[in-house]
Design a protein around this motif. Structure first.
Motif, PDB file in Angstrom:
ATOM      1  N   PHE A  11       6.500  17.898  29.956  1.00  0.00           N
ATOM      2  CA  PHE A  11       5.069  18.174  30.164  1.00  0.00           C
ATOM      3  C   PHE A  11       4.894  19.505  30.873  1.00  0.00           C
ATOM      4  O   PHE A  11       5.870  20.140  31.288  1.00  0.00           O
ATOM      5  CB  PHE A  11       4.423  17.025  30.949  1.00  0.00           C
ATOM      6  CG  PHE A  11       5.165  16.646  32.197  1.00  0.00           C
ATOM      7  CD1 PHE A  11       4.886  17.250  33.408  1.00  0.00           C
ATOM      8  CD2 PHE A  11       6.175  15.677  32.167  1.00  0.00           C
ATOM      9  CE1 PHE A  11       5.571  16.905  34.561  1.00  0.00           C
ATOM     10  CE2 PHE A  11       6.867  15.326  33.322  1.00  0.00           C
ATOM     11  CZ  PHE A  11       6.567  15.942  34.521  1.00  0.00           C
ATOM     12  N   ASP A  12       3.607  19.919  31.003  1.00  0.00           N
ATOM     13  CA  ASP A  12       3.321  21.215  31.628  1.00  0.00           C
ATOM     14  C   ASP A  12       2.304  21.037  32.756  1.00  0.00           C
ATOM     15  O   ASP A  12       1.938  19.910  33.101  1.00  0.00           O
ATOM     16  CB  ASP A  12       2.859  22.240  30.576  1.00  0.00           C
ATOM     17  CG  ASP A  12       1.543  21.829  29.906  1.00  0.00           C
ATOM     18  OD1 ASP A  12       0.856  20.912  30.417  1.00  0.00           O
ATOM     19  OD2 ASP A  12       1.183  22.433  28.874  1.00  0.00           O
ATOM     20  N   TYR A  13       1.824  22.173  33.297  1.00  0.00           N
ATOM     21  CA  TYR A  13       0.875  22.104  34.414  1.00  0.00           C
ATOM     22  C   TYR A  13      -0.352  21.262  34.089  1.00  0.00           C
ATOM     23  O   TYR A  13      -0.958  20.649  34.965  1.00  0.00           O
ATOM     24  CB  TYR A  13       0.380  23.507  34.772  1.00  0.00           C
ATOM     25  CG  TYR A  13       1.348  24.341  35.577  1.00  0.00           C
ATOM     26  CD1 TYR A  13       2.031  23.814  36.667  1.00  0.00           C
ATOM     27  CD2 TYR A  13       1.541  25.689  35.277  1.00  0.00           C
ATOM     28  CE1 TYR A  13       2.888  24.603  37.424  1.00  0.00           C
ATOM     29  CE2 TYR A  13       2.394  26.487  36.027  1.00  0.00           C
ATOM     30  CZ  TYR A  13       3.070  25.931  37.107  1.00  0.00           C
ATOM     31  OH  TYR A  13       3.908  26.702  37.848  1.00  0.00           O
ATOM     32  N   LYS A  14      -0.756  21.298  32.817  1.00  0.00           N
ATOM     33  CA  LYS A  14      -2.003  20.611  32.455  1.00  0.00           C
ATOM     34  C   LYS A  14      -1.782  19.146  32.120  1.00  0.00           C
ATOM     35  O   LYS A  14      -2.678  18.493  31.578  1.00  0.00           O
ATOM     36  CB  LYS A  14      -2.639  21.308  31.252  1.00  0.00           C
ATOM     37  CG  LYS A  14      -3.083  22.727  31.567  1.00  0.00           C
ATOM     38  CD  LYS A  14      -3.666  23.367  30.328  1.00  0.00           C
ATOM     39  CE  LYS A  14      -4.157  24.761  30.645  1.00  0.00           C
ATOM     40  NZ  LYS A  14      -4.223  25.602  29.442  1.00  0.00           N
ATOM     41  N   ASN A  15      -0.572  18.634  32.358  1.00  0.00           N
ATOM     42  CA  ASN A  15      -0.200  17.269  31.990  1.00  0.00           C
ATOM     43  C   ASN A  15      -0.168  17.064  30.482  1.00  0.00           C
ATOM     44  O   ASN A  15      -0.193  15.923  30.002  1.00  0.00           O
ATOM     45  CB  ASN A  15      -1.127  16.214  32.629  1.00  0.00           C
ATOM     46  CG  ASN A  15      -0.870  16.063  34.111  1.00  0.00           C
ATOM     47  OD1 ASN A  15       0.228  16.378  34.575  1.00  0.00           O
ATOM     48  ND2 ASN A  15      -1.854  15.609  34.856  1.00  0.00           N
ATOM     49  N   ASN A  16      -0.152  18.170  29.723  1.00  0.00           N
ATOM     50  CA  ASN A  16       0.061  18.031  28.282  1.00  0.00           C
ATOM     51  C   ASN A  16       1.514  17.658  28.057  1.00  0.00           C
ATOM     52  O   ASN A  16       2.402  18.193  28.726  1.00  0.00           O
ATOM     53  CB  ASN A  16      -0.172  19.371  27.573  1.00  0.00           C
ATOM     54  CG  ASN A  16      -1.634  19.746  27.558  1.00  0.00           C
ATOM     55  OD1 ASN A  16      -2.492  18.885  27.418  1.00  0.00           O
ATOM     56  ND2 ASN A  16      -1.914  21.033  27.721  1.00  0.00           N
TER      57      ASN A  16
ATOM     58  N   ASN B  74       2.554   7.628  33.016  1.00  0.00           N
ATOM     59  CA  ASN B  74       2.304   6.554  33.979  1.00  0.00           C
ATOM     60  C   ASN B  74       1.968   5.255  33.247  1.00  0.00           C
ATOM     61  O   ASN B  74       2.505   4.189  33.560  1.00  0.00           O
ATOM     62  CB  ASN B  74       1.158   6.960  34.903  1.00  0.00           C
ATOM     63  CG  ASN B  74       0.700   5.816  35.771  1.00  0.00           C
ATOM     64  OD1 ASN B  74       1.490   5.275  36.520  1.00  0.00           O
ATOM     65  ND2 ASN B  74      -0.547   5.412  35.626  1.00  0.00           N
TER      66      ASN B  74
ATOM     67  N   LYS C 265       4.115  21.713  39.533  1.00  0.00           N
ATOM     68  CA  LYS C 265       5.078  20.875  38.812  1.00  0.00           C
ATOM     69  C   LYS C 265       6.438  21.556  38.937  1.00  0.00           C
ATOM     70  O   LYS C 265       6.577  22.564  39.618  1.00  0.00           O
ATOM     71  CB  LYS C 265       4.715  20.789  37.318  1.00  0.00           C
ATOM     72  CG  LYS C 265       3.352  20.196  37.038  1.00  0.00           C
ATOM     73  CD  LYS C 265       3.469  18.778  36.545  1.00  0.00           C
ATOM     74  CE  LYS C 265       2.179  18.252  35.978  1.00  0.00           C
ATOM     75  NZ  LYS C 265       1.370  17.469  36.885  1.00  0.00           N
TER      76      LYS C 265
ATOM     77  N   SER D 228       2.948  11.068  37.830  1.00  0.00           N
ATOM     78  CA  SER D 228       1.762  11.936  37.941  1.00  0.00           C
ATOM     79  C   SER D 228       1.106  12.267  36.595  1.00  0.00           C
ATOM     80  O   SER D 228      -0.056  12.645  36.555  1.00  0.00           O
ATOM     81  CB  SER D 228       2.151  13.242  38.639  1.00  0.00           C
ATOM     82  OG  SER D 228       3.051  13.966  37.815  1.00  0.00           O
ATOM     83  N   VAL D 229       1.849  12.126  35.503  1.00  0.00           N
ATOM     84  CA  VAL D 229       1.264  12.438  34.195  1.00  0.00           C
ATOM     85  C   VAL D 229       0.659  11.139  33.643  1.00  0.00           C
ATOM     86  O   VAL D 229       1.390  10.164  33.402  1.00  0.00           O
ATOM     87  CB  VAL D 229       2.340  12.995  33.233  1.00  0.00           C
ATOM     88  CG1 VAL D 229       1.752  13.311  31.866  1.00  0.00           C
ATOM     89  CG2 VAL D 229       3.017  14.212  33.845  1.00  0.00           C
ATOM     90  N   PRO D 230      -0.680  11.093  33.481  1.00  0.00           N
ATOM     91  CA  PRO D 230      -1.335   9.809  33.186  1.00  0.00           C
ATOM     92  C   PRO D 230      -0.737   9.042  31.999  1.00  0.00           C
ATOM     93  O   PRO D 230      -0.513   7.835  32.100  1.00  0.00           O
ATOM     94  CB  PRO D 230      -2.791  10.214  32.918  1.00  0.00           C
ATOM     95  CG  PRO D 230      -2.978  11.469  33.712  1.00  0.00           C
ATOM     96  CD  PRO D 230      -1.655  12.185  33.667  1.00  0.00           C
TER      97      PRO D 230
END
Ligand SMILES: Cc1cc2nc3c(=O)[nH]c(=O)nc-3n(C[C@H](O)[C@H](O)[C@H](O)COP(=O)(O)OP(=O)(O)OC[C@H]3O[C@@H](n4cnc5c(N)ncnc54)[C@H](O)[C@@H]3O)c2cc1C
Length: 439
Positions: free
Chosen positions: A396-401, A243, A345, A238-240
């Protein structure tokens, strides 16, 4: 600035033991304030990672509270160890300990499940018919692996006909290893996938694909092994940025990928797996697979008023909590931590470490008549094994950082030996410290 320092120090305490510095004494963070006196009646549902950590922390924080923990499971399972068992690196007893041994003195354990939860009446009814009232309820039930939703699957099949099931517990993980070991000797077609529901440790299906590739290479059978990964949606993870990295590695290793395939049935006699796709059902043959079923909330939560009432999780039953405070949005004396929390997440043990102190802080603030500033940012960590002896420490976190614990030291998207050590050696010690409320 002080908060940031504490955050970084605490996160390092969780992950930073790979180099052998088992600095758990320092992991507890700053000295605790005096205990809060209270007669509050707190009930915790589930004595897994999150419930046990919460019980240990509340005992340290409160003086006089009545704390009851409800769970029928006598064995505590360190689930990140299942992958190592299924890779032939640990024996089936490695993830297993006794639930009771982790619980602090002064907490009452009811060795039954919760059958009904009544948040209007502030009470829980156990499977044995006991009614347990509460002032505060902590949901820590984890999730239910919905094996019945996989047509044709029977747990007794695991280890036969090339069927593995890493998620099904330590013994089945050991059977999966036997099947994978045979498969990588004999060769054939491996078919891997993940469910379309939310799931715990979304990296685990990917890791097992990498491990199968690695064993085939080590045994010299890779030329006879065809490895396929069927993603449930349009990406592998899910995290670009993660991925993209996994996609490149799969390409490099010759793992074939298909997208928008959701596994629905297995026929072990014919050795066929059926996927539903936007174009209709598609069958594929297999010689080895790792069955991972849909994951949903346990029935007691799912059948209660606590799940999300609208949106994408209605069918899955996750508790409707605020994603930052983990407090239930309709029942303010209810919190959810761990896999049962309906947040975008965080279904990992590493997330539990960050969630539990936040919910704890809000609960204690309620008792004191104060407000807590604590928030959970979605921190999720997945040591993504890419071969035996190498992993990527993906955080990673909610923001996909990406939120690396050791920026400039451990690169999150590199296959490193130190990241492997985190998974293979350090994670269990850290997990155990977390259970005790010390990390
Ligand atoms: C194969 C695999 C690999 C993983 N790898 C990693 C990893 O590398 N890193 C990582 O951080 N995480 C990993 N995880 C995920 C991690 O193990 C879970 O996210 C974590 O255990 C969640 O903790 P929990 O307390 O919410 O649930 P659990 O630890 O599952 O505990 C839930 C407890 O609730 C109890 N319960 C259920 N229903 C009821 C009821 N009705 N009443 C009372 N009690 C109930 C259960 O008996 C259980 O004891 C992995 C998991 C698996 C399966």
């Amino acid at each position: 600035m002080k908060d940031l320092d504490q955050l970084t120090a605490s996160r390092r305490a969780f992950l930073g033991m790979a180099a052998g510095s088992l600095a758990l004494a320092g992991a507890a963070g700053p000295a605790r304030a005096e205990k809060v006196k209270t007669k509050a009646n707190i009930v915790i549902l589930g004595a897994g990672a999150a419930g046990t950590a919460m019980a240990n922390r509340l005992v340290e924080r409160l003086d006089g509270a009545k704390i009851t923990i409800i769970d029928a499971r006598k064995r505590h399972l360190y689930q990140p160890g299942f992958t190592l068992v299924a890779a032939g690196l640990k024996s089936a007893d490695y993830p297993v300990s006794n639930t009771k041994d982790w619980l602090p003195r002064g907490v009452d354990l009811i060795e039954e499940g919760a059958a009904e939860i009544d948040p209007e009446g502030n009470k829980v009814v156990t499977t044995g018919g006991k009614t347990v009232a509460y002032d505060f309820l902590i949901l820590a039930t984890g999730l239910k692996l919905d094996w019945d939703a996989v047509e044709g699957f029977d747990m007794n099949m695991v280890g036969t006909n090339g069927i593995g099931a890493v998620y099904a517990g330590p013994e089945k993980a050991a059977d999966t290893w036997a099947a994978m070991d045979r498969f990588t000797d004999e060769g054939g077609k491996a078919v891997f996938f993940r469910p379309a529901t939310e799931m715990k440790c979304a990296g685990a299906p990917l890791k097992y694909t990498f491990l199968t590739d690695d064993y085939a290479r080590k045994k010299g059978s890779r030329g006879r092994v065809d490895i396929n990964y069927f993603a449930h949606g349009g990406s592998l993870f899910s995290v670009p940025i993660v991925n993209e990295k996994v996609r490149m590695l799969y390409d490099d290793r010759g793992v074939k990928t298909e997208y928008n395939h959701v596994m629905k049935a297995i026929d072990p006699g014919k050795k066929i797996i059926t996927f539903s796709t936007p174009e209709g059902d598609v069958e594929t043959d297999y010689d080895f697979t790792n069955v991972i079923p849909p994951m949903v909330a346990p029935d007691a939560v799912r059948n209660s008023p606590l799940p999300w009432q609208s949106g994408k999780w209605v069918d899955q039953g996750w508790a409707e909590v605020d994603k930052e405070t983990l407090r239930h949005v309709r029942y303010r004396n209810v919190f959810a931590v761990g896999d049962i929390a309906g947040v975008p997440k965080g279904k990992t043990a590493a997330s539990v470490k960050w969630q539990v102190p936040v919910a704890e802080d809000h609960l204690v603030a309620d008792i004191e008549g104060k407000l807590s500033p604590s928030t959970y940012n979605g921190y999720t960590s997945c040591p993504l094994i890419t071969r035996v002896g190498r992993a990527m420490l993906v955080e990673f976190d909610y923001k996909n950082n990406l939120t690396p614990s050791f920026p400039g030291v451990i690169a999150p998207l590199e296959e490193l030996w130190i990241s492997w050590l985190m998974k293979e050696v350090a994670l269990k010690a850290t997990y155990n410290a977390m259970l005790r409320g010390k990390a």
